[in-house]
Design a protein around this motif. Structure first.
Motif, mmCIF file in Angstrom:
data_model
loop_
_atom_site.group_PDB
_atom_site.id
_atom_site.type_symbol
_atom_site.label_atom_id
_atom_site.label_comp_id
_atom_site.label_asym_id
_atom_site.label_seq_id
_atom_site.Cartn_x
_atom_site.Cartn_y
_atom_site.Cartn_z
ATOM 1 N N LEU A 90 11.475 -0.430 20.775
ATOM 2 C CA LEU A 90 11.385 -1.879 20.948
ATOM 3 C C LEU A 90 11.645 -2.275 22.399
ATOM 4 N N GLU A 91 12.686 -1.718 22.987
ATOM 5 C CA GLU A 91 13.042 -2.074 24.368
ATOM 6 C C GLU A 91 11.976 -1.612 25.357
ATOM 7 N N ALA A 92 11.316 -0.504 25.078
ATOM 8 C CA ALA A 92 10.251 -0.026 25.969
ATOM 9 C C ALA A 92 9.030 -0.932 25.901
ATOM 10 N N ARG A 93 8.758 -1.453 24.734
ATOM 11 C CA ARG A 93 7.571 -2.282 24.554
ATOM 12 C C ARG A 93 7.837 -3.770 24.764
ATOM 13 N N MET A 94 9.079 -4.175 24.570
ATOM 14 C CA MET A 94 9.444 -5.585 24.714
ATOM 15 C C MET A 94 10.754 -5.656 25.501
ATOM 16 N N PRO A 95 10.713 -5.607 26.836
ATOM 17 C CA PRO A 95 11.945 -5.566 27.628
ATOM 18 C C PRO A 95 12.929 -6.695 27.314
ATOM 19 N N MET A 96 12.432 -7.855 26.902
ATOM 20 C CA MET A 96 13.332 -8.953 26.594
ATOM 21 C C MET A 96 14.160 -8.683 25.330
ATOM 22 N N ALA A 97 13.839 -7.646 24.594
ATOM 23 C CA ALA A 97 14.578 -7.308 23.381
ATOM 24 C C ALA A 97 15.919 -6.653 23.678
ATOM 25 N N ALA A 98 16.140 -6.228 24.913
ATOM 26 C CA ALA A 98 17.387 -5.536 25.250
ATOM 27 C C ALA A 98 18.608 -6.390 24.947
ATOM 28 N N GLY A 99 18.493 -7.694 25.111
ATOM 29 C CA GLY A 99 19.622 -8.571 24.795
ATOM 30 C C GLY A 99 19.969 -8.533 23.314
ATOM 31 N N PRO A 100 19.013 -8.842 22.440
ATOM 32 C CA PRO A 100 19.306 -8.796 21.001
ATOM 33 C C PRO A 100 19.693 -7.402 20.494
ATOM 34 N N THR A 101 19.049 -6.359 20.996
ATOM 35 C CA THR A 101 19.431 -5.021 20.532
ATOM 36 C C THR A 101 20.820 -4.658 21.041
#
Length: 163
Positions: A90-101
């Motif tokens: 998820l983080e590789a494909r959607m960098p903005m996901a790093a916060g929620p993950t």
């Protein structure tokens, strides 16, 4: 002899066991499949938690220990799957996901601490402590079920199809 060829079932299925298989089978929707798997895993963990609660309420400490260990193992498998397999994709494909993950990783760490506290309460045969910790963990389980409908989880589903 026992395999099914989707376009010619009659040629490969013995007469006594003939079944109707449509020529074209629907390919499963991977997003739907992923959601189902994650929801089922959350529910499985919730069921295991309920088993620990029931054993603790009855003060059956052998059962409490056994059920608590199975619950902890299931939770740890679930956390590892998300942290080692799901979040990196998820983080590789959607960098903005790093916060929620990152928030989810913190929640996992908090629940791991609670699972350790549960093990201590089980070892001390403290039903009140066990039931209190389990109630707090159940709140985390409810959040997990809700997260399956969260936009981030929907993003995970879309980005992990085929992986």
């Amino acid at each position: 002899r026992w395999f099914l060829h989707m376009t010619d079932v009659k040629a490969v299925v013995p007469r006594r066991r003939r079944i109707a298989v449509p020529p074209r089978c629907r390919t499963p929707d991977m997003t739907e499949l992923f959601s189902t798997v994650m929801t089922d895993d959350h529910r499985r963990c919730d069921r295991l938690l309920a088993l620990v609660e029931g054993a603790a309420a009855g003060a059956d400490w052998a059962a409490v220990g056994r059920e608590a260990e199975q619950f902890r193992d299931a939770m740890e498998r679930h956390f590892r799957f998300e942290e080692e397999s799901l979040f990196p994709v998820l983080e590789a494909r959607m960098p903005m996901a790093a916060g929620p993950t990152g928030v989810m990783r913190m929640e996992h760490a908090q629940m791991r601490r609670m699972l350790q506290e549960l093990a201590t309460a089980v070892a001390g045969h403290s039903a009140d402590d066990c039931l209190g910790i389990l109630a707090d963990l159940a709140d985390g389980g409810a959040h997990g079920a809700i997260k399956n409908k969260h936009p981030l989880v929907q993003g995970i589903q879309k980005t992990t199809v085929g992986h």
